[in-house]
Design a protein around this motif. Structure first.
Motif, short mmCIF file in Angstrom:
data_model
loop_
_atom_site.label_atom_id
_atom_site.label_comp_id
_atom_site.label_asym_id
_atom_site.label_seq_id
_atom_site.Cartn_x
_atom_site.Cartn_y
_atom_site.Cartn_z
N ALA A 29 -77.46 -4.48 40.84
CA ALA A 29 -78.24 -5.57 40.24
C ALA A 29 -79.70 -5.17 40.08
CB ALA A 29 -78.11 -6.83 41.08
N ARG A 30 -80.25 -4.49 41.08
CA ARG A 30 -81.65 -4.06 41.02
C ARG A 30 -81.87 -3.12 39.82
NH1 ARG A 30 -82.30 -2.95 46.01
NH2 ARG A 30 -81.51 -0.83 45.92
N THR A 31 -80.91 -2.24 39.59
CA THR A 31 -81.00 -1.31 38.46
C THR A 31 -80.89 -2.06 37.14
OG1 THR A 31 -80.05 0.47 39.77
CG2 THR A 31 -79.94 0.71 37.39
N LEU A 32 -79.96 -3.00 37.05
CA LEU A 32 -79.74 -3.72 35.80
C LEU A 32 -80.86 -4.70 35.46
CD1 LEU A 32 -75.91 -4.40 36.12
CD2 LEU A 32 -77.06 -2.63 34.77
N ARG A 33 -81.56 -5.20 36.48
CA ARG A 33 -82.67 -6.13 36.23
C ARG A 33 -83.90 -5.42 35.68
NH1 ARG A 33 -81.19 -9.07 41.06
NH2 ARG A 33 -82.50 -7.69 42.27
N SER A 34 -84.01 -4.14 35.91
CA SER A 34 -85.20 -3.39 35.52
C SER A 34 -85.14 -2.99 34.04
CB SER A 34 -85.31 -2.13 36.38
OG SER A 34 -86.34 -1.32 35.90
N THR A 35 -86.29 -2.98 33.39
CA THR A 35 -86.37 -2.52 32.01
C THR A 35 -86.85 -1.07 31.94
OG1 THR A 35 -88.64 -3.35 31.82
CG2 THR A 35 -86.86 -4.83 31.11
N ASN A 36 -86.99 -0.41 33.09
CA ASN A 36 -87.52 0.96 33.12
C ASN A 36 -86.70 1.92 32.27
OD1 ASN A 36 -89.47 0.05 34.84
ND2 ASN A 36 -88.58 0.97 36.67
N THR A 37 -85.38 1.82 32.31
CA THR A 37 -84.53 2.75 31.57
C THR A 37 -84.77 2.66 30.07
OG1 THR A 37 -82.86 2.51 33.29
CG2 THR A 37 -82.15 3.50 31.23
N ILE A 38 -84.77 1.45 29.55
CA ILE A 38 -84.95 1.29 28.10
C ILE A 38 -86.37 1.66 27.70
CG2 ILE A 38 -85.52 -1.18 28.12
CD1 ILE A 38 -83.30 0.51 25.54
N GLU A 39 -87.36 1.33 28.52
CA GLU A 39 -88.74 1.70 28.21
C GLU A 39 -88.91 3.22 28.21
OE1 GLU A 39 -91.24 -0.48 30.88
OE2 GLU A 39 -90.59 -2.40 30.06
N SER A 40 -88.24 3.89 29.12
CA SER A 40 -88.28 5.35 29.17
C SER A 40 -87.67 5.94 27.90
CB SER A 40 -87.53 5.86 30.39
OG SER A 40 -87.42 7.25 30.37
N MET A 41 -86.52 5.40 27.49
CA MET A 41 -85.87 5.90 26.28
C MET A 41 -86.75 5.69 25.05
SD MET A 41 -82.41 4.77 24.34
CE MET A 41 -83.22 3.31 23.80
N ILE A 42 -87.39 4.53 24.95
CA ILE A 42 -88.26 4.25 23.81
C ILE A 42 -89.43 5.23 23.80
CG2 ILE A 42 -89.90 2.56 22.87
CD1 ILE A 42 -87.87 0.38 23.82
N GLY A 43 -90.00 5.51 24.96
CA GLY A 43 -91.10 6.47 25.05
C GLY A 43 -90.69 7.86 24.61
N ILE A 44 -89.49 8.29 25.03
CA ILE A 44 -89.00 9.61 24.65
C ILE A 44 -88.74 9.66 23.15
CG2 ILE A 44 -87.06 11.22 24.92
CD1 ILE A 44 -86.93 10.22 27.87
N CYS A 45 -88.17 8.60 22.57
CA CYS A 45 -87.96 8.54 21.12
C CYS A 45 -89.29 8.62 20.38
CB CYS A 45 -87.23 7.25 20.73
SG CYS A 45 -85.52 7.21 21.21
N ARG A 46 -90.28 7.91 20.87
CA ARG A 46 -91.62 7.93 20.25
C ARG A 46 -92.21 9.34 20.30
NH1 ARG A 46 -94.15 4.17 23.28
NH2 ARG A 46 -93.31 2.53 21.99
N ASP A 47 -92.12 9.99 21.45
CA ASP A 47 -92.63 11.36 21.58
C ASP A 47 -91.88 12.33 20.68
OD1 ASP A 47 -94.46 10.49 23.45
OD2 ASP A 47 -93.32 11.22 25.17
N HIS A 48 -90.57 12.13 20.57
CA HIS A 48 -89.73 13.03 19.78
C HIS A 48 -90.09 12.97 18.29
CE1 HIS A 48 -86.22 15.59 19.33
NE2 HIS A 48 -85.83 14.85 18.33
N SER A 49 -90.47 11.80 17.81
CA SER A 49 -90.77 11.64 16.37
C SER A 49 -92.27 11.59 16.10
CB SER A 49 -90.11 10.37 15.85
OG SER A 49 -90.62 9.24 16.51
N ARG A 50 -93.09 11.94 17.07
CA ARG A 50 -94.53 11.85 16.96
C ARG A 50 -95.11 12.66 15.79
NH1 ARG A 50 -96.56 13.49 22.27
NH2 ARG A 50 -95.46 15.37 21.71
N ASN A 51 -94.56 13.82 15.50
CA ASN A 51 -95.13 14.70 14.49
C ASN A 51 -94.68 14.41 13.06
OD1 ASN A 51 -96.66 16.14 16.35
ND2 ASN A 51 -94.93 17.46 16.85
#
Length: 138
Positions: free
Chosen positions: A55-77
């Motif tokens: 439940a503690r893992t599922l309540r957190s938005t850290n995973t999705i925020e991390s993925m969004i950050g990685i996607c942003r970095d990947h397409s930065r150029n």
């Protein structure tokens, strides 16, 4: 909010969140409205009886925020976006990159219990005709 997340039942948590929303109405009406809007989704983990570690893992938005950050970095150029399908391809490529960086889910041993709870929930709803309804559009 923390008390509601750790409440022993979804009903008690709903009462606590409703009280909090009433208090927030005076000072932060937007936050109160947001809390009321997402209340059902917030209580889903409690209703399904998910064990605390998972439940503690599922309540957190850290995973999705991390993925969004990685996607942003990947397409930065990319300087010139041609169309929406190009953006979707770059986003998918970023998600595949993010996949390599994810670690195991805390509470992963409880995932079969979550699956069983979800199956029970959806099988119960299937009998009411709420699921898989055919829609005919003219």
């Amino acid at each position: 909010m923390r008390q509601a997340c750790h409440a022993e039942s979804a009903l008690k948590a709903e009462g606590l969140l409703t009280e909090l929303a009433a208090e927030l109405d005076k000072t932060h009406p937007g936050a109160a409205a947001s809390l009321r809007e997402g209340m059902a989704e917030t209580l889903t983990i409690l209703r399904l009886g998910v064990p605390p570690t998972l439940a503690r893992t599922l309540r957190s938005t850290n995973t999705i925020e991390s993925m969004i950050g990685i996607c942003r970095d990947h397409s930065r150029n990319v300087k010139k976006w041609r169309d929406g399908t190009m953006a979707l391809r770059w986003c998918a490529a970023g998600m595949l990159e993010a996949d390599h960086q994810f670690r195991r889910v805390n509470g992963r041993l409880h995932l079969p219990k979550l699956r069983a709870a979800l199956d029970e929930h959806f099988n119960r709803d299937a009998g009411t005709g709420c699921r898989d309804a055919t829609v005919n559009a003219a």
